[in-house]
Design an enzyme around this catalytic site. Sequence first.
Site, PDB file in Angstrom:
ATOM      1  NE  ARG A 101      -3.800   0.536   1.998  1.00  0.00           N
ATOM      2  CZ  ARG A 101      -4.973   0.437   2.620  1.00  0.00           C
ATOM      3  NH1 ARG A 101      -5.161   1.043   3.787  1.00  0.00           N
ATOM      4  NH2 ARG A 101      -5.937  -0.274   2.090  1.00  0.00           N
ATOM      5  CG  HIS A 128      -8.508  -0.035  -2.656  1.00  0.00           C
ATOM      6  ND1 HIS A 128      -7.661  -1.075  -2.326  1.00  0.00           N
ATOM      7  CD2 HIS A 128      -9.191   0.276  -1.522  1.00  0.00           C
ATOM      8  CE1 HIS A 128      -7.835  -1.373  -1.044  1.00  0.00           C
ATOM      9  NE2 HIS A 128      -8.752  -0.572  -0.541  1.00  0.00           N
ATOM     10  CD  GLN A 131     -12.900  -2.368  -0.393  1.00  0.00           C
ATOM     11  OE1 GLN A 131     -12.098  -2.207   0.510  1.00  0.00           O
ATOM     12  NE2 GLN A 131     -14.048  -3.005  -0.220  1.00  0.00           N
ATOM     13  CG  ASP A 224     -13.906   5.924  -0.803  1.00  0.00           C
ATOM     14  OD1 ASP A 224     -13.742   5.646   0.402  1.00  0.00           O
ATOM     15  OD2 ASP A 224     -12.958   6.071  -1.601  1.00  0.00           O
ATOM     16  CB  CYS A 264     -14.149   0.592   0.453  1.00  0.00           C
ATOM     17  SG  CYS A 264     -13.637   2.314   0.465  1.00  0.00           S
ATOM     18  NE  ARG A 292      -9.971  -5.479   0.769  1.00  0.00           N
ATOM     19  CZ  ARG A 292      -9.231  -4.486   1.291  1.00  0.00           C
ATOM     20  NH1 ARG A 292      -9.803  -3.544   2.016  1.00  0.00           N
ATOM     21  NH2 ARG A 292      -7.928  -4.418   1.057  1.00  0.00           N
TER      22      ARG A 292
HETATM   23  N1  NVA Z   1     -10.377   6.423  -1.162  1.00  0.00           N
HETATM   24  C1  NVA Z   1     -10.013   5.936   0.156  1.00  0.00           C
HETATM   25  C2  NVA Z   1     -10.149   4.452   0.238  1.00  0.00           C
HETATM   26  C3  NVA Z   1      -9.925   3.890   1.613  1.00  0.00           C
HETATM   27  C4  NVA Z   1      -9.959   2.375   1.660  1.00  0.00           C
HETATM   28  C5  NVA Z   1      -8.596   6.385   0.477  1.00  0.00           C
HETATM   29  O1  NVA Z   1      -7.732   6.312  -0.405  1.00  0.00           O
HETATM   30  O2  NVA Z   1      -8.343   6.798   1.601  1.00  0.00           O
END
Ligand code: NVA
Length: 314
Positions: A101, A128, A131, A224, A264, A292
């Site tokens: 990540r 992502h 997800q 989101d 998410c 997940r």
């Molecule tokens: N768009 C959000 C997703 C979190 C799982 C972020 O990047 O923080």
Amino acid sequence: MIRSFLRDDDLTPAEQAEVLALAAKLKAQPYDHKPLAGPRTVAMVFDKPTLRTQASFAAGIAELGGNPMLVDGALAGIGKRESVADVARVLGRQASQVVWRTYAQSDLEEMATMSGVPVINALTDEFHPCQLLADLLTVQEHKGGLAGLTVAFLGDAACNMGNSWALAGVTAGMHVRFGCPEGYAPDAGVLEQASALGAATGGSVAVTTDPAAAVEGVDVVVTDTWVSMGKEDEAAARREVFSPYAVTEDLVAQARPDAVVMHCLPAYRGSEIAAAVIDGPQSVVWDEAENRRHAQKAVMAWLQAHVGQPGKTG
Ligand code: NVA
């Protein structure tokens, strides 16, 4: 060629369906499939906060017979203390796969090029994809299929989740509508790539600034956070621009009566989603969070099976 999973369209429509079918199988029988026996180590590296991703990868790697190795991104200082290329070469000598990540998709691509092992995107600024596999598995479970369904994504579509919904949703043959303010649509290049994928799958993407039009008659409502990781400085301005796109009970009432609502997480009740919606009867967010693990197990098992096999076709 070593396959990696860096963005949603790294899987062809047939491969995505194969991984989702494997995820469903692994969910039904979580402890019977051990492709990481040895145990093989999977390195998990986090440069941004995490809860679900770390927990689901660690549990999933163990269930596959492997050893989850947590690498603290702050301690490793990837790209600062040493280059991405050097870190990649080191991790590739210790681990069978690398889960990362981080911020820039280009860094993730370099990790995949230099490590010599499969690399999995555990969220970047741009995508992502893990997800999305969990989200598609969840929709499939609740709706019995994916192709031909319509999903509305409300709020900040100019983020990893917006881009990933465009690519993964259309790969699955879904119609993905984004309801977002001017300037907050998914990346224009990604939308073009998604439209091109739709020619083969029957899926499509559309963007509107009208939240009611976006959710009209849809099967799935998705949102989101309005403040993605790294955007904290813009929080106040974002709350203002996104407030008409909040997923309220009134908005969800415009979707099909049997529509499911997804998020998410982490969720901010009273901002992008009302408490009555996320905690209400149409919400499937806890299935989504659980999935997940099953989806990522399928990706790891699939990538491990493809080590040494020919590259993507079709
Ligand atoms: N768009 C959000 C997703 C979190 C799982 C972020 O990047 O923080």
